[in-house]
Design an enzyme around this catalytic site. Structure first.
Site, PDB file in Angstrom:
ATOM      1  N   HIS A  65      31.640  -5.061  23.137  1.00 52.23           N
ATOM      2  CA  HIS A  65      30.510  -5.751  23.750  1.00 52.23           C
ATOM      3  C   HIS A  65      29.631  -4.719  24.450  1.00 52.23           C
ATOM      4  CE1 HIS A  65      33.361  -5.113  27.007  1.00 52.23           C
ATOM      5  NE2 HIS A  65      32.363  -5.275  27.865  1.00 52.23           N
ATOM      6  N   ASP A 117      27.262  -4.429  28.223  1.00 54.23           N
ATOM      7  CA  ASP A 117      27.348  -5.066  29.538  1.00 54.23           C
ATOM      8  C   ASP A 117      26.095  -5.802  29.978  1.00 54.23           C
ATOM      9  OD1 ASP A 117      29.975  -4.385  29.916  1.00 54.23           O
ATOM     10  OD2 ASP A 117      29.546  -2.554  31.046  1.00 54.23           O
ATOM     11  N   HIS A 123      31.219  -1.058  23.796  1.00 60.93           N
ATOM     12  CA  HIS A 123      32.540  -0.551  24.158  1.00 60.93           C
ATOM     13  C   HIS A 123      33.551  -1.686  24.198  1.00 60.93           C
ATOM     14  CE1 HIS A 123      30.501  -1.795  27.872  1.00 60.93           C
ATOM     15  NE2 HIS A 123      31.704  -2.120  28.325  1.00 60.93           N
ATOM     16  N   ARG A 157      48.155  -1.997  32.716  1.00 62.89           N
ATOM     17  CA  ARG A 157      46.983  -1.107  32.822  1.00 62.89           C
ATOM     18  C   ARG A 157      46.126  -1.587  33.981  1.00 62.89           C
ATOM     19  NH1 ARG A 157      41.534  -1.159  30.982  1.00 62.89           N
ATOM     20  NH2 ARG A 157      40.843   0.668  29.787  1.00 62.89           N
TER      21      ARG A 157
END
Length: 679
Positions: A551, A553, A623, A633
């Site tokens: 996508h 931002d 990204h 994570r």
């Protein structure tokens, strides 16, 4: 489990039992939630039962609304009414008829409201992702293939899903015919079937499918327009405090309905998972038909189709020449098709009404060029020509090219401000523009403290509460905002010192980003989030999705059109983004940059403590995050804006809290804070 939790669970069970045993349709969101819970419990038989039932319920709700509204429209018609009282009488009767009809099937409309998030999940076909995983666990590979294919059609950015689908075709027991789109729209399915036959010069069979596609298209248009007659969202006015007159209220609502109906043109021409409509979609049907009929010797059918095409593109040279040829052969003039004439007449009348209604709403109306043409054919001659089959996804006229909110000269390489911060890779090394990678932005101790803070806030009941990720069913999220951590710190539920560290380190990341990209105006916080994503054990076999899909931002990525549209629902005011990583002891989870196609990876970043990736937020930097397949994570996600009007409200409130606590010298006195006090 405390007594209140037991009581709540008991009441919930009773409510679900009543809903499931009632004569009315079971709410699809309840079935969906039960399916999700069954998935995490590993009960795949129940996953299939609940998810299939949820999809059926969702479809039935839509069809019920369509049927009831169309039936009541036919029963209570306006038919040239000129008397005001009679006009409103018809409206009242139609509304009563529709409500009564819908409630007979679905139950009282006020009894159960479905959230927008759940509806969005169904539009994105998320239930099919659960289904394909469940069917695979149950060994029903044919149904798994169908569910996976259906999901992938609306989520083409899931690169790994596409790759797995190709691998699955080689599995024993899986056949090509199993890969069907269960949600395929009939008008598009027939159209593309016709195109395939046309491209093979099988014009006789192609005609059958193109005619079917037109019939289905006009029926789909009727249904789409009927669905527009429900509640509308008013962005400009608060209708709780609305004090306009009856006629202004009616005008505003009807304008919203008209706009929705007008958008049906775009909706019906847009394939699942795409943002842009297919160019020249409806007129192409008549282009294909006129040439197909010509090829099979039915010129009397070809002429009306050619004339119909010219209704959409008056004076188009190649089609005008075709019409002249057909008329010369037939010796008559014929007429365009009636269904298209009526369709265009209504469409143009509604545009005129929209222009009037938009003035009443106080907003400009720009008509989209839905019938854009690919232009005349250079090889047109005295023999009729047809489409070359070329289609593309093109933007309508109201879409704008992406630009930064504040015009900036794109630069990089400014000072890093802090002694220990190291520049690892610049834009060139990351194969893009306005990209950077730093190491040692924070220390190992600071990473550990922020990780502990994320877990503490989640345990206290904030963040995602350990629920599934909004992007994949194979991971769960937990996290918090700066203001929430400060609030919990003040109440003694998490260490106040840790909350202040989160506040300070996010400011450090902002300053580094602003300085490195040499911005000539202040970079403001738009949103800040401390988040951990954890791989769910037992669900990592055959992972075929991303932890976070590809996508951009601040714009809507459209890989088919190779564009990124800066329009709602994207956060168009965001200008720069950064991710500050807290650990690297997990499998997968690499951050990746791609080309605009969402597939070609241009750079990959392996997270580790103290590493930070920063980049501009537009379509130049698509990204995503690869699947986290083991472990957890954690990172601080930051989005920034150059427009002070879009500063993060929670951040401004956090600034005030920090200032107040600074004045009271309370950072080292956490044990003496009254948890009942408010900030």
């Amino acid at each position: 489990m405390d007594m209140n939790s037991r009581i709540f669970s008991f009441i919930t069970c009773i409510l679900q039992t009543l809903l499931l045993s009632s004569a009315t349709l079971v709410p699809f969101d309840l079935l969906y939630d039960n399916g999700v819970q069954a998935f995490y419990n590993g009960d795949y038989d129940k996953v299939v039962r609940y998810m299939e039932s949820a999809l059926g319920s969702f479809s039935e709700v839509r069809q019920t609304r369509v049927r009831c509204r169309l039936k009541c429209r036919d029963q209570h018609r306006f038919d040239g009414l000129l008397i005001e009282e009679k006009f409103f009488e018809v409206i009242l009767h139609r509304a009563h008829c529709a409500n009564e009809c819908i409630e007979r099937k679905l139950g009282a409309q006020s009894m159960h409201k479905v959230s927008d998030d759940v509806i969005q999940d169904f539009h994105r076909r998320i239930p099919y992702n659960y289904l394909q995983l469940a069917y695979r666990k149950l060994g029903q590979l044919d149904k798994a293939a169908s569910a996976a294919h259906t999901y992938f059609q609306a989520n083409p950015e899931h690169v790994e899903m596409g790759e797995d689908l190709e691998e699955n075709k080689a599995l024993q027991g899986v056949k090509e015919e199993h890969f069907v789109d269960r949600e395929a729209r009939p008008h598009q399915r027939a159209f593309f079937a016709g195109v395939k036959l046309y491209d093979k010069s099988n014009y006789g069979e192609a005609v059958t499918f193109f005619e079917e596609a037109l019939t289905e298209y006009y029926q789909a248009d009727v249904e789409c327009r009927a669905l527009c007659e429900g509640p509308q969202h008013f962005e400009k006015q608060d209708h709780v405090l609305y004090k306009y007159s009856l006629y202004e209220l009616i005008s505003d609502h009807y304008t919203q309905v008209l706009h929705c109906k007008h958008e049906c043109v775009r909706d019906l021409a847009t394939r699942p998972g795409r943002l842009s409509p297919m160019e020249n979609y409806l007129p192409l049907h008549y282009d294909y038909l006129q040439f197909s009929y010509f090829q099979v010797g039915k010129i009397e059918e070809a002429l009306p189709c050619a004339l119909t095409y010219l209704l959409f593109h008056e004076g188009e040279e190649f089609m005008t020449e075709n019409v002249e040829y057909y008329r010369e052969v037939l010796g008559n003039y014929s007429q365009p098709r009636k269904e298209a004439e009526q369709y265009l007449r209504r469409h143009r009348h509604e545009i005129d009404l929209l222009l009037v209604g938009s003035k009443n709403l106080g907003v400009p109306y720009i008509e989209g060029n839905y019938w854009s043409s690919s232009g005349g054919r250079e090889d047109a001659n005295s023999i009729p020509s047809g489409t070359d089959g070329w289609m593309d996804y093109v933007p309508i006229s109201e879409k704008k090219n992406i630009t930064l909110a504040v015009v900036q000269e794109l630069r990089e390489g400014g000072p890093l401000l802090y002694e220990n911060v190291r520049l690892v890779q610049n834009s060139a090394a990351l194969n893009g523009t306005q990209r950077v990678l730093f190491d040692d932005v924070i220390t190992e101790d600071e990473c550990a403290e922020l990780k502990h803070l994320a877990h503490s806030v989640a345990a206290a009941g904030d963040g995602y509460k350990g629920k599934m990720s909004p992007h994949t069913p194979n991971e769960k999220f937990e996290g918090a905002t700066v203001l929430k951590t400060l609030k919990y710190g003040y109440e003694g539920r998490v260490p106040l010192r840790s909350a202040r560290l989160f506040y300070d380190l996010s400011e450090k990341a902002r300053r580094i980003t602003e300085s490195y990209f040499m911005l000539n105006s202040t970079l403001h916080f738009s949103y800040t989030h401390l988040v951990c994503r954890t791989a769910i054990s037992g669900q990592q076999d055959h992972r075929n999705d991303l932890s976070h899909p590809i996508h951009a931002d601040n714009c809507l990525l459209d890989p088919e059109a190779n564009e990124c549209w800066k329009e709602s629902p994207a956060y168009t005011y965001r200008d720069y983004s950064a991710l500050l990583y807290l650990n690297g002891d997990f499998n997968g989870g690499e951050f990746i940059f791609t080309e605009m196609d969402g597939k070609t990876v241009t750079a990959s970043v392996k997270p580790r403590c103290g590493r930070m990736v920063g980049f501009s937020s537009g379509g130049e930097n698509p990204h995503g995050v690869r699947a986290v397949t083991r472990g957890q994570r954690c990172a601080v996600a930051l989005w920034f804006t150059l427009d002070p009007l879009y500063r993060e409200l929670e951040r401004l409130q956090a600034d005030e809290v920090v200032q107040a606590l600074d004045n009271q010298h309370m950072w080292d006195q956490g044990l003496h804070i009254n948890p009942k006090d408010e900030l």
